[in-house]
Every structure is written in C-alpha cells, then in structure tokens.
Design an enzyme around this catalytic site. Sequence first.
Site, PDB file in Angstrom:
ATOM      1  N   ASP A 108       1.022  -1.051   0.076  1.00 14.08           N
ATOM      2  CA  ASP A 108      -0.141  -0.087  -0.033  1.00 14.08           C
ATOM      3  C   ASP A 108       0.842   1.492   0.105  1.00 14.08           C
ATOM      4  O   ASP A 108       1.818   1.366   1.052  1.00 14.08           O
ATOM      5  CB  ASP A 108      -0.878  -0.050   1.169  1.00 14.08           C
ATOM      6  CG  ASP A 108      -2.283   0.546   0.934  1.00 14.08           C
ATOM      7  OD1 ASP A 108      -2.178   1.973   0.433  1.00 14.08           O
ATOM      8  OD2 ASP A 108      -3.136   0.063   1.531  1.00 14.08           O
ATOM      9  N   ASP A 135      -2.865   4.834  -2.548  1.00 11.83           N
ATOM     10  CA  ASP A 135      -3.815   5.359  -1.867  1.00 11.83           C
ATOM     11  C   ASP A 135      -4.249   6.783  -2.296  1.00 11.83           C
ATOM     12  O   ASP A 135      -3.338   7.515  -2.597  1.00 11.83           O
ATOM     13  CB  ASP A 135      -3.120   5.566  -0.251  1.00 11.83           C
ATOM     14  CG  ASP A 135      -3.922   5.847   0.650  1.00 11.83           C
ATOM     15  OD1 ASP A 135      -4.966   5.049   0.947  1.00 11.83           O
ATOM     16  OD2 ASP A 135      -3.691   6.893   1.244  1.00 11.83           O
ATOM     17  N   GLU A 183      -6.313   3.945  -5.818  1.00 15.84           N
ATOM     18  CA  GLU A 183      -7.777   4.302  -5.220  1.00 15.84           C
ATOM     19  C   GLU A 183      -7.983   5.929  -5.386  1.00 15.84           C
ATOM     20  O   GLU A 183      -6.918   6.747  -4.973  1.00 15.84           O
ATOM     21  CB  GLU A 183      -7.467   4.025  -3.659  1.00 15.84           C
ATOM     22  CG  GLU A 183      -8.873   4.203  -2.903  1.00 15.84           C
ATOM     23  CD  GLU A 183      -8.821   4.922  -1.680  1.00 15.84           C
ATOM     24  OE1 GLU A 183      -9.659   4.956  -0.961  1.00 15.84           O
ATOM     25  OE2 GLU A 183      -7.684   5.551  -1.282  1.00 15.84           O
ATOM     26  N   HIS A 196     -11.123  -2.064   4.242  1.00 18.73           N
ATOM     27  CA  HIS A 196     -10.935  -1.658   5.824  1.00 18.73           C
ATOM     28  C   HIS A 196     -11.593  -0.256   5.762  1.00 18.73           C
ATOM     29  O   HIS A 196     -11.455   0.309   6.969  1.00 18.73           O
ATOM     30  CB  HIS A 196      -9.466  -1.645   5.942  1.00 18.73           C
ATOM     31  CG  HIS A 196      -8.674  -0.442   5.002  1.00 18.73           C
ATOM     32  ND1 HIS A 196      -8.639  -0.550   3.661  1.00 18.73           N
ATOM     33  CD2 HIS A 196      -8.406   0.640   5.262  1.00 18.73           C
ATOM     34  CE1 HIS A 196      -8.223   0.560   3.035  1.00 18.73           C
ATOM     35  NE2 HIS A 196      -7.891   1.361   4.009  1.00 18.73           N
ATOM     36  N   ASP A 197     -12.494   0.309   4.871  1.00 15.57           N
ATOM     37  CA  ASP A 197     -12.826   1.682   5.023  1.00 15.57           C
ATOM     38  C   ASP A 197     -14.525   1.545   4.998  1.00 15.57           C
ATOM     39  O   ASP A 197     -14.891   2.549   5.253  1.00 15.57           O
ATOM     40  CB  ASP A 197     -12.323   2.406   3.681  1.00 15.57           C
ATOM     41  CG  ASP A 197     -11.054   2.919   3.901  1.00 15.57           C
ATOM     42  OD1 ASP A 197     -10.417   3.104   4.939  1.00 15.57           O
ATOM     43  OD2 ASP A 197     -10.264   3.224   2.798  1.00 15.57           O
TER      44      ASP A 197
HETATM   45  C1  GLC Z   1      -7.604   5.740   1.866  1.00 19.34           C
HETATM   46  C2  GLC Z   1      -7.423   4.731   2.875  1.00 19.34           C
HETATM   47  C3  GLC Z   1      -7.934   5.021   4.194  1.00 19.34           C
HETATM   48  C4  GLC Z   1      -7.117   6.343   4.509  1.00 19.34           C
HETATM   49  C5  GLC Z   1      -7.098   7.311   3.609  1.00 19.34           C
HETATM   50  C6  GLC Z   1      -5.967   8.289   3.898  1.00 19.34           C
HETATM   51  O1  GLC Z   1      -8.927   6.118   1.555  1.00 19.34           O
HETATM   52  O2  GLC Z   1      -8.108   3.615   2.436  1.00 19.34           O
HETATM   53  O3  GLC Z   1      -7.735   4.044   5.124  1.00 19.34           O
HETATM   54  O4  GLC Z   1      -7.766   6.821   5.704  1.00 19.34           O
HETATM   55  O5  GLC Z   1      -6.671   6.854   2.433  1.00 19.34           O
HETATM   56  O6  GLC Z   1      -4.753   8.032   3.758  1.00 19.34           O
END
Ligand code: GLC
Length: 550
Positions: free
Chosen positions: A95, A197, A253, A330-331
């Site tokens: 990640d 991310d 993402e 995880h979100d």
């Molecule tokens: C992404 C991650 C999340 C995190 C955010 C900031 O959305 O999946 O868990 O809090 O980025 O890094």
Amino acid sequence: MDYKNKIIYQIWPRSFQDSNHDGIGDLKGILRRLDHLQDLGVDLIWLSPVYCSPNTDYGYDISDYYNIHPDFGTMADFDALLTECKKRGMGIVMDLVANHTSDQHPWFQACLNDPNSPYRDCYYFREDINDKEPNNWISMFGGSAWTKDPLKPRSWYLTTFTPHQCDLNWENPRVREEIANVMRFWLDKGVSGFRMDVINTIAKQPGLPSWHPEKKGYQFAKEFMTNLPQSHAYIQELIGKLSNDYDFITIGEGMMADNDACALYAGEQRGELNMMIMFDLHLQDCGPLGKYDFRKLYHWTIPGFKSIIFRWQTDSQKRNYWVANYMNNHDQPRSISRFGNDRQYRVESAKAFALMNLTLRGTPLVYQGEEIGMTNCHLEQDEWRDYEAINIYGTLQTMMHLPKFIAKKVVQRMTRDHARTPVQWDDSDYAGFSDHQPWIKVNPNYKQINLKSDLVSETSINRWYKQAIALRKTYSAFNTGAMKPVLVHHKQILAYQRSDEQAEFLILINLSGSPAHFDLKTEGRILMDSYTDPQPRLLRPYEARLIQIR
Ligand code: GLC
Ligand code: CA
C-alpha cells in the site's frame, strides 16, 4: 504483468493474526496463515500499510517508508513472508500512501525544526488571512483541512485527512523523485506492485483557492482536490520512470473517482494505472459528502444498486478501462450487514456478493473475513478505535447540529471499525486471532462465525469462494470476456452474461430477501447454486446461480 486475471486478497495486518501475544496482528501471523490464502486461490496479497507509523490513521500516516512498524515485526520478517509467498506462487502488493506523510516523517520534522528548511516546499505551508485558515477546505475526516504551524505565527499546513497527515506538494520534483525511490526500494525486494492510496488527490488546484467563499463554514472542495489534470501528468511521469526496469501492477484508489476520471487513470493506453478502485456502490446510501453524510438516511434500492454495477461494467468495457471490484475493505462497514441480511440470510448474502464480485468484469479484491461471512460488530463509544469515527462524532454535532444520540447512531452504523475487528479463525478465546486481549473488540459472534466451523459446514462460504475462484481461473470469459446485462428492469435480480469464444455463462443473483421469479430461458448446466435444490425461473432469498450456457 497480467493484472486482469489476478485474485487479490486484502490484509489489514493489525487485525489478521497475532503471533507474539500482544493482541496486535503482525507479519509472522500472516505467514502462519498463508496456506489458507493459497488454498483459496489467492494470487496477490495487498497488505495495508506495514511501514513505521504513529498510527493516527493506522498506518496510512507513514513516518518511514523504508522500514517496518515494530508492531508488525522486522524487515527480516517481511523478507521471510515474501519468500514464503513466492514459494506458494503468490506475490505481495504494497500500500503506497503518496498523497501525504505523517507529521513524524523526517522531512516534516525538518520543517518543524527550521523555518527555512527546503523541505517546507515539499508540503503546503501557507500564511493565513485575518487569523483564519488559508482557505475554507474541509478535511475528509471533518473540521478544517489546515493545521497550525507551531513554528511561525500565521502559518498553517495542509492536512486533508487527519491533522497528522501532511499533504505532499507534488509540484516539487523532490517529492516525485522520492516516491519513485520508495517504489524502487520495494520493487528491488521483489514485491509485485502497489495499491496507490488516494492517488487522485495528489494534485491540488493551483493557488489553493477557497471553494465557494461566499458559503459559511468549511466546504468540501472536491473539484479543487481530486482528479486535477496535473495528477495524470504526475502519474504518467512516475510510471514512466519505473516501467522499463520493473514489471509490476498498480491499483489506484481514487477517492470518489467517477467513470470519467477512471477512464483516464486506468485507460488501457494511458500509461497510468492498471485499474481503479470503484467507489459508487459503497456510497450509494450516503449523501454527496460521503460516508458520514447521513442525509439519505442510508436508504438504497436494488434498481439503484444494479444501475451502478451496470454503468461501471458497460462503461469500462466501452471505453476500455479496468476496474477493481470489491464488496469489502478496511474503510467500509461489512457489506452483508449493509446490503445483505447478516442474520436470517447471512450465508446466502455472503455467497451472493461473492459470486457477483468474482464474476464481474474487473479484478476482484477480497477482504479478510468476507470468505467466512464476517459481519458488523456493535461497538460502544469507548470501543471505537478509528480516528475518522471519533472525529466525525464531534463534527456531526458541531457542524451538522445532530443531537448526541443520533450522531452516535450514525457513527455506529458507518464506522470503519466494523471491518477492523479481528479475523475469526476458530471458537477459542479471542477467536484464534491472539491469546492476548486484542487491540480492538472481537465480534462476540465468533463462536458461531469462524473459519474452523465454516470449513466443516455443509454450506461453507469459504468453499463457495474457492469454487468461484477456481472457475474464474479456468475460463477467460470471466476476466477478458464480454459482459452483457440481462433482466435489466427486474426489481430483485441482478443478472448478466459473461462470454468469449471458449464459453458463455449466465449469472443470476437475487439481491432481495424475498423469492424472485424470472422469465428467461436458462438452458445450460448449473455450475454453482447457493441452494441445494435449484428451481427453474425462481430464486429464493439471496440465491445465487451460475449457469454455463455454452
Ligand atoms: C485511503 C485509505 C484510508 C485512509 C485514507 C488516507 O482512503 O483507504 O484508510 O484513511 O486513504 O490515507
Ligand atoms: Ca503481535
């Protein structure tokens, strides 16, 4: 590397498996569970961040990109894990958090130690206007996106997530080179790629102007912080630097990235990313501000659900870009608790979403615990662990004027902690995750819901995943094949065909808790059905069926 035919399993390490009796999951714990993943048919493990971090956002605030957090073990543990993965034909996807660093990162610390540090230009330091923040942007986790600089009066730095995650200034070539260096470091170790991310927020609107300054209060400046044209240039430059020397996969993402944005980030010929993580399905019951925007009262409909799926499927096919599909991460709260029925039809709804995720066009991401049908967990306020939840609880009261008890209900419904309770391996104390009190509550339903009992159950969810994964790997129709929606107007059933020269399949999924009749000629062989006695033209609650037509 072929990214279309991979099965990717996401591990959120803190809650996967503890090995050293401290109640925190770690790398050696993962190593112990590799057989389970191999058995399932996993190709790549996406590890949520395992780097050094003060954990204000559990690893998404990185203080050292070149070392492992002591909670998780050592670099030697990482190397051993990678070697063991490779022995089993699996790889690791790291990640990569490149939008921001932790405020504990040496670069940011240098900024705090010296007002003239050159590293100040690696972040966004700005002077305020009349003792107010430099602009009106809201942080993704509630409150202002700016944090006060302790070194200089009237100076602030940009923190669009927690106040401890400092946005990097990608205009500075030093930043772009350092991210490439980090990637080289891990690629040299032999990792298979990166999940990038919030990669669609790396470029900000030049000048950082306020969003609708006439409006009162902090504003969600979506168009000034996501999908800016420059973000594509940065990504192309970054990938261009590495792609001649390394073969790796990239999963982007994109916070709330729509179809148009994904067509660019993950377009086949764009030289950017291999695929983008799709968000719309997981925001369908929320207001425009995201998960904690409760104004839709978390209401959703099956036709709405279907239209999101079909829009992404047909658009990505037509415009030739690639999506990463998922039902959990995880979100997000657990999807069977949110879009299925985690009581009466827990097994059926777990299988319905699994079959969908594993047969859609795109690369499936499977999140820890979904392969045994893990559910949401009721958490009292003192059991909340997630910064987002804790902070938003306050914001809901101050900015949205919600009474305390409703704010609490909203948080309890949407908190990311639901997905972060320990994986339930067996029915022993702490669900086989640890022999020590875990850092977060174990879902009390672990006595019934755990891998050990699922494996011996006649209706095993894990076995269903294995079967669907094996079929996906046998027939290319499921990955590069064409996708065609059917029964488009049906009010309960999601149905589509996947086909190529070799074979053709029909997938039928009842997304509702009531029986669903359909009128469709379904000749062919049933390869999978979540009920033991499939009926023609009828699906029982959450029944999922896979038919080979040719
Ligand atoms: C992404 C991650 C999340 C995190 C955010 C900031 O959305 O999946 O868990 O809090 O980025 O890094
Ligand atoms: Ca541990």
